[in-house]
Structures are given as C-alpha cells and as structure tokens.
Design a protein around this motif. Structure first.
Motif, PDB file in Angstrom:
ATOM      1  N   TYR A  61       0.836  -1.211   0.000  1.00  0.00           N
ATOM      2  CA  TYR A  61       0.000   0.000   0.000  1.00  0.00           C
ATOM      3  C   TYR A  61       0.869   1.258   0.000  1.00  0.00           C
ATOM      4  O   TYR A  61       0.661   2.180  -0.777  1.00  0.00           O
ATOM      5  CB  TYR A  61      -0.915  -0.056   1.222  1.00  0.00           C
ATOM      6  N   LEU A  62       1.880   1.285   0.868  1.00  0.00           N
ATOM      7  CA  LEU A  62       2.772   2.444   0.934  1.00  0.00           C
ATOM      8  C   LEU A  62       3.586   2.598  -0.345  1.00  0.00           C
ATOM      9  O   LEU A  62       3.834   3.721  -0.791  1.00  0.00           O
ATOM     10  CB  LEU A  62       3.708   2.327   2.142  1.00  0.00           C
ATOM     11  N   ARG A  63       4.015   1.489  -0.938  1.00  0.00           N
ATOM     12  CA  ARG A  63       4.767   1.558  -2.200  1.00  0.00           C
ATOM     13  C   ARG A  63       3.923   2.229  -3.284  1.00  0.00           C
ATOM     14  O   ARG A  63       4.400   3.095  -4.019  1.00  0.00           O
ATOM     15  CB  ARG A  63       5.178   0.149  -2.623  1.00  0.00           C
ATOM     16  N   HIS A  64       2.652   1.841  -3.360  1.00  0.00           N
ATOM     17  CA  HIS A  64       1.759   2.434  -4.361  1.00  0.00           C
ATOM     18  C   HIS A  64       1.514   3.918  -4.058  1.00  0.00           C
ATOM     19  O   HIS A  64       1.526   4.753  -4.966  1.00  0.00           O
ATOM     20  CB  HIS A  64       0.442   1.665  -4.418  1.00  0.00           C
ATOM     21  N   CYS A  65       1.310   4.249  -2.797  1.00  0.00           N
ATOM     22  CA  CYS A  65       1.094   5.654  -2.410  1.00  0.00           C
ATOM     23  C   CYS A  65       2.313   6.504  -2.752  1.00  0.00           C
ATOM     24  O   CYS A  65       2.174   7.610  -3.282  1.00  0.00           O
ATOM     25  CB  CYS A  65       0.784   5.764  -0.919  1.00  0.00           C
ATOM     26  N   ARG A  66       3.503   5.993  -2.464  1.00  0.00           N
ATOM     27  CA  ARG A  66       4.730   6.741  -2.784  1.00  0.00           C
ATOM     28  C   ARG A  66       4.860   6.963  -4.285  1.00  0.00           C
ATOM     29  O   ARG A  66       5.274   8.038  -4.730  1.00  0.00           O
ATOM     30  CB  ARG A  66       5.953   6.000  -2.255  1.00  0.00           C
ATOM     31  N   LYS A  67       4.505   5.946  -5.064  1.00  0.00           N
ATOM     32  CA  LYS A  67       4.575   6.063  -6.527  1.00  0.00           C
ATOM     33  C   LYS A  67       3.634   7.161  -7.021  1.00  0.00           C
ATOM     34  O   LYS A  67       4.015   7.994  -7.857  1.00  0.00           O
ATOM     35  CB  LYS A  67       4.214   4.716  -7.160  1.00  0.00           C
ATOM     36  N   LEU A  68       2.425   7.192  -6.497  1.00  0.00           N
ATOM     37  CA  LEU A  68       1.455   8.202  -6.918  1.00  0.00           C
ATOM     38  C   LEU A  68       1.874   9.600  -6.472  1.00  0.00           C
ATOM     39  O   LEU A  68       1.717  10.577  -7.223  1.00  0.00           O
ATOM     40  CB  LEU A  68       0.071   7.860  -6.363  1.00  0.00           C
ATOM     41  N   VAL A  69       2.434   9.717  -5.278  1.00  0.00           N
ATOM     42  CA  VAL A  69       2.893  11.018  -4.792  1.00  0.00           C
ATOM     43  C   VAL A  69       4.059  11.518  -5.645  1.00  0.00           C
ATOM     44  O   VAL A  69       4.137  12.707  -5.961  1.00  0.00           O
ATOM     45  CB  VAL A  69       3.266  10.933  -3.291  1.00  0.00           C
ATOM     46  N   LYS A  70       4.956  10.617  -6.057  1.00  0.00           N
ATOM     47  CA  LYS A  70       6.068  11.023  -6.930  1.00  0.00           C
ATOM     48  C   LYS A  70       5.561  11.532  -8.268  1.00  0.00           C
ATOM     49  O   LYS A  70       6.093  12.498  -8.823  1.00  0.00           O
ATOM     50  CB  LYS A  70       7.040   9.863  -7.133  1.00  0.00           C
ATOM     51  N   LYS A  71       4.525  10.885  -8.818  1.00  0.00           N
ATOM     52  CA  LYS A  71       3.929  11.369 -10.074  1.00  0.00           C
ATOM     53  C   LYS A  71       3.342  12.761  -9.891  1.00  0.00           C
ATOM     54  O   LYS A  71       3.506  13.634 -10.737  1.00  0.00           O
ATOM     55  CB  LYS A  71       2.848  10.414 -10.579  1.00  0.00           C
ATOM     56  N   ALA A  72       2.668  12.968  -8.775  1.00  0.00           N
ATOM     57  CA  ALA A  72       2.076  14.278  -8.502  1.00  0.00           C
ATOM     58  C   ALA A  72       3.162  15.327  -8.306  1.00  0.00           C
ATOM     59  O   ALA A  72       3.027  16.465  -8.764  1.00  0.00           O
ATOM     60  CB  ALA A  72       1.172  14.206  -7.278  1.00  0.00           C
ATOM     61  N   GLN A  73       4.252  14.967  -7.638  1.00  0.00           N
ATOM     62  CA  GLN A  73       5.353  15.910  -7.446  1.00  0.00           C
ATOM     63  C   GLN A  73       5.996  16.283  -8.777  1.00  0.00           C
ATOM     64  O   GLN A  73       6.361  17.442  -8.991  1.00  0.00           O
ATOM     65  CB  GLN A  73       6.420  15.316  -6.509  1.00  0.00           C
ATOM     66  N   ALA A  74       6.126  15.303  -9.678  1.00  0.00           N
ATOM     67  CA  ALA A  74       6.689  15.593 -11.000  1.00  0.00           C
ATOM     68  C   ALA A  74       5.786  16.560 -11.759  1.00  0.00           C
ATOM     69  O   ALA A  74       6.275  17.507 -12.401  1.00  0.00           O
ATOM     70  CB  ALA A  74       6.883  14.299 -11.782  1.00  0.00           C
ATOM     71  N   SER A  75       4.497  16.356 -11.681  1.00  0.00           N
ATOM     72  CA  SER A  75       3.552  17.269 -12.336  1.00  0.00           C
ATOM     73  C   SER A  75       3.610  18.645 -11.696  1.00  0.00           C
ATOM     74  O   SER A  75       3.553  19.662 -12.387  1.00  0.00           O
ATOM     75  CB  SER A  75       2.128  16.729 -12.253  1.00  0.00           C
ATOM     76  N   GLN A  76       3.746  18.672 -10.380  1.00  0.00           N
ATOM     77  CA  GLN A  76       3.816  19.950  -9.667  1.00  0.00           C
ATOM     78  C   GLN A  76       5.068  20.723 -10.091  1.00  0.00           C
ATOM     79  O   GLN A  76       5.020  21.929 -10.289  1.00  0.00           O
ATOM     80  CB  GLN A  76       3.818  19.705  -8.163  1.00  0.00           C
ATOM     81  N   ARG A  77       6.190  20.021 -10.257  1.00  0.00           N
ATOM     82  CA  ARG A  77       7.415  20.691 -10.705  1.00  0.00           C
ATOM     83  C   ARG A  77       7.258  21.251 -12.114  1.00  0.00           C
ATOM     84  O   ARG A  77       7.725  22.347 -12.418  1.00  0.00           O
ATOM     85  CB  ARG A  77       8.597  19.726 -10.651  1.00  0.00           C
ATOM     86  N   ARG A  78       6.581  20.485 -12.998  1.00  0.00           N
ATOM     87  CA  ARG A  78       6.376  20.968 -14.369  1.00  0.00           C
ATOM     88  C   ARG A  78       5.418  22.159 -14.420  1.00  0.00           C
ATOM     89  O   ARG A  78       5.599  23.058 -15.224  1.00  0.00           O
ATOM     90  CB  ARG A  78       5.850  19.846 -15.262  1.00  0.00           C
TER      91      ARG A  78
END
Length: 156
Positions: A61-78
C-alpha cells in the motif's frame, strides 16, 4: 486511522493534480481512475488484514502511495506556480501520512500527538477528550458558547 486518512489524501491529490494537469494541457494522467481503483483495493486489503499478513499489505500500500505522490510531485514541478494551493496541501498531507504509517505500522514507533493529523480536509480538527460515559474521545474543534437565560448568545 492513518491508513484511511492516507487514502483520502492521496485520492484528493490525484483528482486535484489530474484536474490542474488537464486544464494546462499536460499529458500523463489518463490512467488516474485505474490508479485510484488500485489504491482503494490495496487500502481494503490493509483494512481487512490481521496478523503477519498486515505488514506485507501495508508495504504494498505504501509503495503504491509513494509512486502516486512522486507522479504528482513531478507534475507539480512541471506546472510550477500554476499548481493549486489545494494540491500543495494534499501533497503535504500525503507525505506526512506516508511517514506516519511507515513509522507506526511497520517500525512500531509511537507518533507524538503534536504530529498527528486528524482530518485532511479540515486541518483545524483536534482530538477532544470530554470524559463522557461510553464516548472516550471525539474529533472536532472546541467551542465555548455563552448564553443568557433567554438563550441569547453573549459570547462565543
């Protein structure tokens, strides 16, 4: 409690990031509904599990949450400054809750009361211990309302 708050925070982060990304014509969020369904399935697995199964399911569960948060952070940086304040709030809550779930459920540590999050949507929510019979604690905001004998509010 943290596990369900984490699901709420990451789910809101996904929706908000996908909305802002679509508004700015950014690609990469078409599978958002699949990610949200997988998040919910993993959450249900953690919620229903007991004993030694639980630790493995929490890790997934945490692995999946971290993956989704990283995607959101990448979008936030862009997106830079175009990323919404709500999205930043959900991102911050998601990161804090991932840390808390990891520390409490996987490492067995106690979370200090000052660090705990009780609501993702209403950050002012606090733990209230009233001492009532049968009700050990409630979540909310302590409010004091002073009325006179005619039920007119004097002070709040």
């Amino acid at each position: 409690m943290e596990v369900s708050l984490l699901r709420d925070a990451v789910g809101c982060l996904l929706r908000e990031t996908a909305r802002v990304s679509r508004a700015h014509g950014m690609l990469g969020w078409r599978k958002m509904s699949n990610w949200a369904k997988r998040l919910h399935r993993l959450f249900q697995g953690v919620r229903r599990s007991r004993g030694w199964h639980r630790r493995d399911r929490v890790r997934r569960y945490l692995r999946h949450c971290r993956k989704l948060v990283k995607k959101a952070q990448a979008s936030q940086r862009r997106l830079g400054t175009d990323f919404s304040d709500k999205g930043l709030h959900y991102l911050e809550c998601s990161l804090k809750l991932i840390d808390q779930v990891d520390r409490r459920l996987l490492k067995g540590k106690k979370i200090p009361h000052s660090e705990k999050i009780f609501s993702v949507h209403e950050p002012h929510t606090r733990w209230i211990s009233k001492g009532k019979a049968g009700v050990q604690a409630e979540l909310g905001l302590s409010v004091c309302v002073l009325e006179d004998q005619h039920q007119y509010v004097l002070h709040h």
